[in-house]
Structures are given as structure tokens and as C-alpha cells.
Design a protein around this motif. Structure first.
Motif, mmCIF file in Angstrom:
data_model
loop_
_atom_site.group_PDB
_atom_site.id
_atom_site.type_symbol
_atom_site.label_atom_id
_atom_site.label_comp_id
_atom_site.label_asym_id
_atom_site.label_seq_id
_atom_site.Cartn_x
_atom_site.Cartn_y
_atom_site.Cartn_z
ATOM 1 N N ASP A 156 0.595 -1.280 -0.076
ATOM 2 C CA ASP A 156 0.057 -0.053 0.203
ATOM 3 C C ASP A 156 0.803 1.305 0.138
ATOM 4 O O ASP A 156 1.821 1.282 0.876
ATOM 5 C CB ASP A 156 -1.063 -0.039 1.179
ATOM 6 N N VAL A 157 0.511 2.231 -0.761
ATOM 7 C CA VAL A 157 1.262 3.524 -0.969
ATOM 8 C C VAL A 157 0.322 4.523 -1.107
ATOM 9 O O VAL A 157 -0.616 4.547 -2.032
ATOM 10 C CB VAL A 157 2.222 3.503 -2.044
ATOM 11 N N LYS A 158 0.548 5.474 -0.356
ATOM 12 C CA LYS A 158 -0.467 6.597 -0.287
ATOM 13 C C LYS A 158 0.351 7.794 -0.842
ATOM 14 O O LYS A 158 1.398 8.172 -0.569
ATOM 15 C CB LYS A 158 -0.745 7.099 1.016
ATOM 16 N N VAL A 159 -0.486 8.521 -1.858
ATOM 17 C CA VAL A 159 0.110 9.848 -2.304
ATOM 18 C C VAL A 159 -0.767 10.940 -2.277
ATOM 19 O O VAL A 159 -1.874 10.748 -2.047
ATOM 20 C CB VAL A 159 0.689 9.737 -3.855
ATOM 21 N N THR A 160 -0.183 12.262 -1.973
ATOM 22 C CA THR A 160 -1.004 13.308 -1.686
ATOM 23 C C THR A 160 -1.008 14.188 -2.862
ATOM 24 O O THR A 160 -1.528 15.470 -2.932
ATOM 25 C CB THR A 160 -0.493 13.953 -0.653
ATOM 26 N N ASP A 161 -0.769 13.935 -4.249
ATOM 27 C CA ASP A 161 -0.776 14.738 -5.385
ATOM 28 C C ASP A 161 -1.448 13.935 -6.280
ATOM 29 O O ASP A 161 -1.648 12.752 -6.185
ATOM 30 C CB ASP A 161 0.727 15.223 -5.793
ATOM 31 N N ASN A 162 -2.030 14.521 -7.470
ATOM 32 C CA ASN A 162 -2.568 13.958 -8.456
ATOM 33 C C ASN A 162 -2.065 14.232 -9.803
ATOM 34 O O ASN A 162 -2.576 14.286 -11.055
ATOM 35 C CB ASN A 162 -4.139 14.091 -8.663
ATOM 36 N N ILE A 163 -0.769 14.421 -9.786
ATOM 37 C CA ILE A 163 0.197 14.922 -10.975
ATOM 38 C C ILE A 163 -0.057 13.491 -12.028
ATOM 39 O O ILE A 163 0.424 12.340 -11.655
ATOM 40 C CB ILE A 163 1.424 15.068 -10.685
ATOM 41 N N PRO A 164 -0.596 13.870 -13.093
ATOM 42 C CA PRO A 164 -0.498 12.484 -14.211
ATOM 43 C C PRO A 164 0.681 12.207 -14.695
ATOM 44 O O PRO A 164 1.684 13.176 -14.692
ATOM 45 C CB PRO A 164 -1.619 12.980 -15.093
ATOM 46 N N ARG A 165 1.070 10.919 -15.053
ATOM 47 C CA ARG A 165 2.312 10.740 -15.614
ATOM 48 C C ARG A 165 2.407 11.320 -16.991
ATOM 49 O O ARG A 165 1.428 11.376 -17.811
ATOM 50 C CB ARG A 165 2.408 9.118 -15.891
ATOM 51 N N VAL A 166 3.765 11.836 -17.240
ATOM 52 C CA VAL A 166 3.940 12.513 -18.542
ATOM 53 C C VAL A 166 3.453 11.690 -19.757
ATOM 54 O O VAL A 166 3.773 10.428 -19.788
ATOM 55 C CB VAL A 166 5.184 13.227 -18.792
ATOM 56 N N GLN A 167 2.899 12.461 -20.710
ATOM 57 C CA GLN A 167 2.497 11.723 -22.038
ATOM 58 C C GLN A 167 3.706 12.183 -23.120
ATOM 59 O O GLN A 167 4.155 13.455 -23.221
ATOM 60 C CB GLN A 167 1.202 12.155 -22.530
ATOM 61 N N ILE A 168 4.126 10.990 -23.785
ATOM 62 C CA ILE A 168 5.076 11.067 -24.680
ATOM 63 C C ILE A 168 4.384 11.225 -26.019
ATOM 64 O O ILE A 168 3.621 10.381 -26.621
ATOM 65 C CB ILE A 168 6.161 10.061 -24.773
ATOM 66 N N SER A 169 5.014 12.258 -26.828
ATOM 67 C CA SER A 169 4.223 12.402 -28.123
ATOM 68 C C SER A 169 4.814 11.292 -29.110
ATOM 69 O O SER A 169 6.072 10.971 -29.070
ATOM 70 C CB SER A 169 4.447 13.764 -28.725
ATOM 71 N N GLU A 170 4.263 11.059 -30.210
ATOM 72 C CA GLU A 170 4.896 9.904 -31.009
ATOM 73 C C GLU A 170 4.531 10.491 -32.554
ATOM 74 O O GLU A 170 3.296 10.952 -32.767
ATOM 75 C CB GLU A 170 4.287 8.579 -31.011
ATOM 76 N N VAL A 171 5.455 10.231 -33.487
ATOM 77 C CA VAL A 171 5.242 10.605 -35.050
ATOM 78 C C VAL A 171 3.895 9.577 -35.447
ATOM 79 O O VAL A 171 3.805 8.420 -35.031
ATOM 80 C CB VAL A 171 6.365 10.225 -35.730
#
Length: 642
Positions: A574-589
């Protein structure tokens, strides 16, 4: 450990935890130096009185820069002995009042630190580690190792370099990586990043984009127009022959040079890089980026001899006669084993290595041709996707397993499908059919099905009788495996007594990479068989460490508690986090653009702002602790708090 909602190991600040808890976890924290992080937020939020923390400022070196508990540093000052610094020559430019920075200045000036602060520290938490010691250190079970660090084959200190990014210290972040991996640009593109799979943040949402941040740092340096200086130890004049200029050989040479030795690379191909250059298409690993990274390694003072082959142009005896005291063998695995099916000698049947090295040189187009690729590896995906870019009429992969069991990167399998590659899962090649001119026309395969075996519930693929089928083929590419050619290992006049594994790889000690020949070491595909680039990089450093000790001490020390597998207790439920920052999205050609070009890199880069935001997602984990209440770097990020 767990104190309400606040996580910390508790041993360095035992007042915060129950004595029974500390006693039960001492095996993870044998001394105060183990847990170097001060989880001060946890103790403040937990509501402890200030009086309980009167000794806090002398518990950790962070006290010398102030703390949330004591804004004005309340250090013991035992280690700040100016008289000691005054006795060291040429130290007038150093800053003896700062326990960390002064020693960095000392190392840069080539002066040995006095070490007085570590001697007199009443808490025993200050240590001075030289660059050489850092390069030679390998993970031990007594170290404070986050799961990502445990899983990384190169043993990069992931939490620390990500924290540096968060703090804006990009130079410091890059130097941390380069103490373990000289290929942040290459690995940032082709590494399968097992560190991300084990990231604790996965329990809460999605793992940190660790590999993407490594690539960002490499691109930041390359695009800056200058190279970050890499420090090397004083010259030892000890010569080491590095045979093979692939990722293992280049890594070994890089670390040997940083340790002060003189490595010379002997490479059979026209250019350095090994499988990074000749086995991975440019849309994944552009040659100009690889050239830039290799150039930085060679600029440390590494010599090269190109176009020379072991066993033909030189051998181990001739290297010894030339004054090389040790040899590293990293010649890789370039031989594709036979398919062992009738008709495979037909024209149009080729191995994956020959195919990939011929792309753009001998093979400029496959227009109108039907290509069949046999295999389920990353190499199979590279062959099939390259065929699409060469204009093949159709590309089909004969795959002996289901999609989720493929060894290839799952995203690359998806990309292959997006680009038009067809997959025949649970199929086994059985025969090559050719015409009167002995040119391939069809490949015969047999279908398989999954069958459960025993009580474990696991299943294996079994052949379906009488299910043989033909598929049209103008070219068949075998991408089933790669094996090393060991015939070159012997001297031209006599055989050398190397031990060979049952898989026909060069045997070596797991911890030292020393072969059965005392002064010969190895790593990479020659030793492991076909494997990841980052494994070759990590093996090269391990071999460099052993060669260093072999040259300087004639023996190779191996710590008793090396961390060679994941420590079970560090895997949290179990891991608790206090932020809701989304994982960075990587652009693709877009697909329609990328299938038209080999030079158009599929995956894009991320900006500095996105990199810093992604760094804020890191929990800065230790063994059983993590930073739940981490501070976000800018006010605009406050909106990501839950």
C-alpha cells in the motif's frame, strides 16, 4: 515503517517510533549512515514537540543548511575545524565552513580530503566518499536502496537524480547517472526500464517515467552546446585491452578511464557501437545521437583500433606482448543459430543480424515483397518494422507464444501492429519451400494451442496435429536468437583454456566478471547471450571494477552482502500519495509519417517544465520508506494536490 500517515525508517530518529518496531527492523538499518534522508516533514506533521527534536540538527548533514524544525542551523560544529583545512596545501579556495561543498572542491583540485569531519562527528553520520570509491561501489543489502535502484541493471541512483531534476540541478542529476551509465541518450531510447515496472508509485496510480527523465537529461546536455566535464582519477599508466566496441566494451573502457587506467578499444566493425549501431534501426536509435555519446566517452582519453578482429589480426598472446596487463572481452553475439528446418538454405532466408546490418546499404527496398519474420523478441520487431519502412507488400511475424508472453517490449509490439505488421500467434515454423532456382516461395508453419500443466495452472504451447499451413514468402528473416562466435577466443597458435557455459557463452564469475583465464574479463552478450543494452552497460562497469582491483591489488574483493535480487521486504502493498500529477505523456510521430522514414524518430522528447513536473511525482523512496508529503517545485503545481 508507519507512524500514522507519515512514513520514515525511524532508526536515525528513534524517538519517533516504538522501540519494538526499531528492533524488528534493525536488519535493514545496521548503522546511522544507512538512511541518509531526513524525513523532517513526517516528524513535524506527526505532532512531536520541539523538545523531542533538540538533537535533530546534529543527526544529519542537512542541519548545516537549516531545517524546517530549526530555520537557523544549530549544528554541533565539531567537524568545522578550520585549523585542519589550513594544514592542507593549496586549499585556500575551498570553503572549510561547509562540510559538503569544501570536499567537492578538494576532489576537483586533486587534493585528498582531510576527513576530519568524519572522524569527529559525534553522531557518526558524516562520511566522505571519493569519486573512485563511488565508481567502485556496488549495491549492498545494507544500503538504502529504493526498489527502482535494486531493479536497475546499471544500479543508477534513480531517486537522487530525479530529486536533482526537481531542484533544478540538471548538471548534478546528469553526473549521478554518469557514475553508473555513460549512455543516458541511448538507454533513454532503447532501455526496457524494469525500474518503472517496480516503481512504488504504480501502487497508487502510474509509475514515474524514469527512463524518459534520463533521456531528457542527455538531450539537455547535447542541446546545450557543451559537454559536462567528467572527472577522471590520476593516471595509473596501466594498459587494458578492451576487445569489442559495443555497449559493454564502451562502458568498461569509460569506467577504466575514469579510474585512471589506459583502455584501448579493438573493434572489428568500421564504427563503434556494436548492436546499438548495427542491430537497432535509426528510428529507435539515431546514429548521430549515438555518435555524439560515443565521442564524449572517447574524449576522456580512450584510444581505438578499428577494423581489427580477434583471432585474425591479433590474439591474447600478442596483446600481452604489447604490454596489456588485462583484457576485457565484449565481442557480443552476432551469430543467428540455424532454424533447423528443411529448406532453410534457400536464397531469401537470412538471419536478423545480417538483415539489420544490410538495411539501407545492401537492402534499399523491399517493394512488392512478402516478408516473414520468425521470432517474438525486440529484434523480431525491429526486422518487421524495418521491412514495412522498406516498402514490403506484406510483413508477417511467426510467433510461438501469445502476445502477453512475448519478450519484446509490449509498446513496440503495438507499434508494429499499428504500422501494418501481421502476427500469427501460437505458430511454429516447420519448413521452407523454394522454387526451381532455390529461391524461397513459402514458409510452412504448424499451429499450436495452450495446454495447462499440473496444479500450478501454468500453460504451455503444444502442437495441433495436422494443422500445417503455408504462407507466401519472398524473404524469411530468422530472429529467434543470437549467439557469440567463440572460435576467435583462442590464440592463433594454441587453444586458450576458457570455460564455456552450456548455452555456448563465455563463462565468468557472476560478481567479478573474471573468466577462467585470470587476466581476462567479460560482460555483455558474449557472457549473457542476447540481452538488454543496460545489462551490458552494467556488466561493463562490474568488469572495470574487477580489472581495477586486479591491477592495483592483484585480488578482487567481493562484499558478502551484494544485492543481486530484490529485497522482499521492500515491496510494499500500500502506498499513499498526496498529489494527483498525471504521468507525462510522450508524443509519437503519426503512423502514416513514421512508416515512410528510417530517420524519423518515433518517440518524441519532453520539455524542461514537463520533466520537472514528472520529477515531482517521485516519492524519493528508501528501503521501506517513501516521501509522502514531498514539496512541489512551483506554486502552479499546487493544483495537483489531492
Amino acid at each position: 515503517g508507519d507512524q500514522g500517515d507519515y512514513i520514515a525508517c525511524g532508526l536515525c530518529h528513534p524517538v519517533a517510533f516504538d522501540k519494538n518496531y526499531i528492533e524488528n527492523h534493525k536488519k535493514f538499518f545496521p548503522d546511522k549512515k544507512t538512511c541518509v534522508r531526513c524525513h523532517h516533514l513526517e516528524f513535524i506533521k506527526a505532532g512531536f514537540e520541539h523538545s523531542e527534536h533538540e538533537s535533530y540538527a546534529s543527526d544529519c548533514t542537512d542541519c548545516h543548511h537549516g531545517s524546517d524544525i530549526e530555520p537557523e542551523p544549530q549544528a554541533c560544529n565539531s567537524c568545522h575545524l578550520k585549523t585542519e583545512a589550513e594544514n592542507i596545501p593549496n586549499l585556500q579556495d575551498a570553503t572549510p565552513d561547509c562540510c559538503m561543498r569544501c570536499h567537492e572542491d578538494i576532489f576537483e583540485k586533486g587534493i585528498k580530503s582531510c576527513g576530519r569531519c568524519a572522524d569527529v562527528c559525534p553522531r557518526g553520520v558524516i562520511s566522505i566518499v571519493s569519486m573512485t570509491a563511488r565508481l567502485l561501489h556496488f549495491n549492498e543489502e545494507s544500503d538504502c536502496l529504493a526498489p527502482c535502484v535494486q531493479r536497475c541493471p546499471a544500479q543508477i541512483n534513480v531517486p537522487l537524480y530525479i530529486r536533482k531534476i526537481r531542484e533544478g540541478d540538471l548538471t548534478g542529476a546528469l553526473l549521478i547517472i554518469k557514475e553508473r551509465n555513460p549512455f543516458p541518450l541511448a538507454c533513454g531510447r532503447v532501455c526496457l526500464h524494469p525500474c518503472e515496472n517496480i516503481c512504488r508509485r504504480n501502487i497508487a496510480d502510474h509509475g514515474v517515467a524514469i527512463n524518459r527523465l534520463q533521456r531528457y537529461l542527455g538531450e539537455w546536455e547535447m542541446n546545450s552546446g557543451t559537454r559536462i566535464p567528467i572527472t577522471c582519477a590520476p593516471d595509473t599508466s596501466r594498459k587494458v585491452a578492451v576487445v569489442g566496441g559495443g555497449p559493454a566494451g564502451l562502458s568498461c573502457a569509460y569506467f577504466l578511464r575514469r579510474l585512471g587506467h589506459h583502455p584501448v578499444i579493438f573493434e572489428a566493425m568500421p564504427k563503434l557501437g556494436g548492436m546499438l549501431r548495427y542491430g537497432i534501426p535509426q528510428y529507435r536509435m539515431p546514429n548521430d545521437i549515438l555518435d555524439w555519446e560515443i565521442e564524449g566517452i572517447l574524449k576522456l582519453g580512450i584510444e581505438t583500433n578499428m577494423g581489427v578482429k580477434l583471432g585474425k589480426d591479433f590474439d591474447l598472446k600478442s596483446l600481452e606482448d604489447e604490454g596489456f596487463e588485462a583484457v576485457f572481452l565484449g565481442i557480443g553475439a552476432w551469430t543467428v543459430p540455424p532454424l533447423d528446418i528443411p529448406g532453410e538454405e534457400a536464397t531469401g532466408v537470412t538471419g536478423s543480424v545480417d538483415f539489420l546490418t544490410s538495411v539501407g546499404i545492401k537492402i534499399k527496398t523491399l517493394a512488392g515483397q512478402r516478408v516473414v519474420v520468425i521470432g517474438e523478441s525486440n529484434t523480431a520487431m525491429d526486422c518487421s518494422r524495418s521491412s514495412i519502412r522498406l516498402g514490403a507488400k506484406s510483413v508477417t511475424v511467426i510467433c510461438p507464444c501469445i502476445k502477453k508472453d512475448m519478450s519484446a517490449n509490449k509498446r513496440d509490439v503495438d507499434r508494429a501492429m499499428e504500422e501494418g505488421v501481421q502476427f500469427l500467434f501460437l505458430t511454429q515454423h516447420t519448413r521452407v519451400i523454394s522454387d526451381e532456382s532455390d529461391r524461397v516461395t513459402h514458409l510452412e508453419y504448424i499451429r499450436m494451442e495452450l495446454e495447462e500443466t499440473g496444479k500450478s495452472g501454468k500453460s504451455k504451447a503444444v502442437l495441433i496435429p495436422n494443422s500445417e499451413t503455408f504462407i507466401d514468402a519472398d524473404m524469411v528473416v530468422a530472429a529467434i536468437d543470437r549467439k557469440p562466435d567463440l572460435s576467435c577466443l583462442h590464440n592463433r597458435e594454441e587453444k586458450v583454456a576458457f570455460e564455456i557455459t552450456k548455452d555456448n557463452n563465455l563463462a565468468a564469475d557472476r560478481d567479478t566478471m573474471q573468466t577462467s583465464v585470470k587476466n581476462v574479463f567479460t560482460a555483455g552478450d558474449l557472457h549473457t547471450g542476447r540481452a538488454w543494452v543496460v545489462m551490458a552497460v552494467g556488466g561493463g562497469r562490474r568488469a572495470a571494477r574487477s580489472i581495477h582491483f586486479y591491477l592495483t591489488q592483484d585480488s578482487i574483493p567481493v562484499p558478502e552482502n551484494l544485492q543481486n535480487k530484490i529485497i522482499p521486504e521492500t515491496i510494499l502493498k500500500d502506498v499513499k500519495v498526496t498529489d494527483n500529477i498525471p504521468r507525462v505523456q510522450i508524443s509519437e510521430v503519426p503512423v502514416e509519417m513514421r512508416i515512410q522514414s528510417f530517420t524519423e524518430e518515433v518517440k518524441g522528447s519532453i520539455s524542461g517544465e514537463k520533466a520537472k513536473l514528472e520529477a515531482c511525482r517521485c516519492l524519493y523512496c528508501g528501503l521501506v520508506c517513501y516521501d509522502q508529503e514531498k514539496e512541489l517545485v512551483k506554486p502552479i503545481y499546487a493544483g495537483f494536490r489531492k
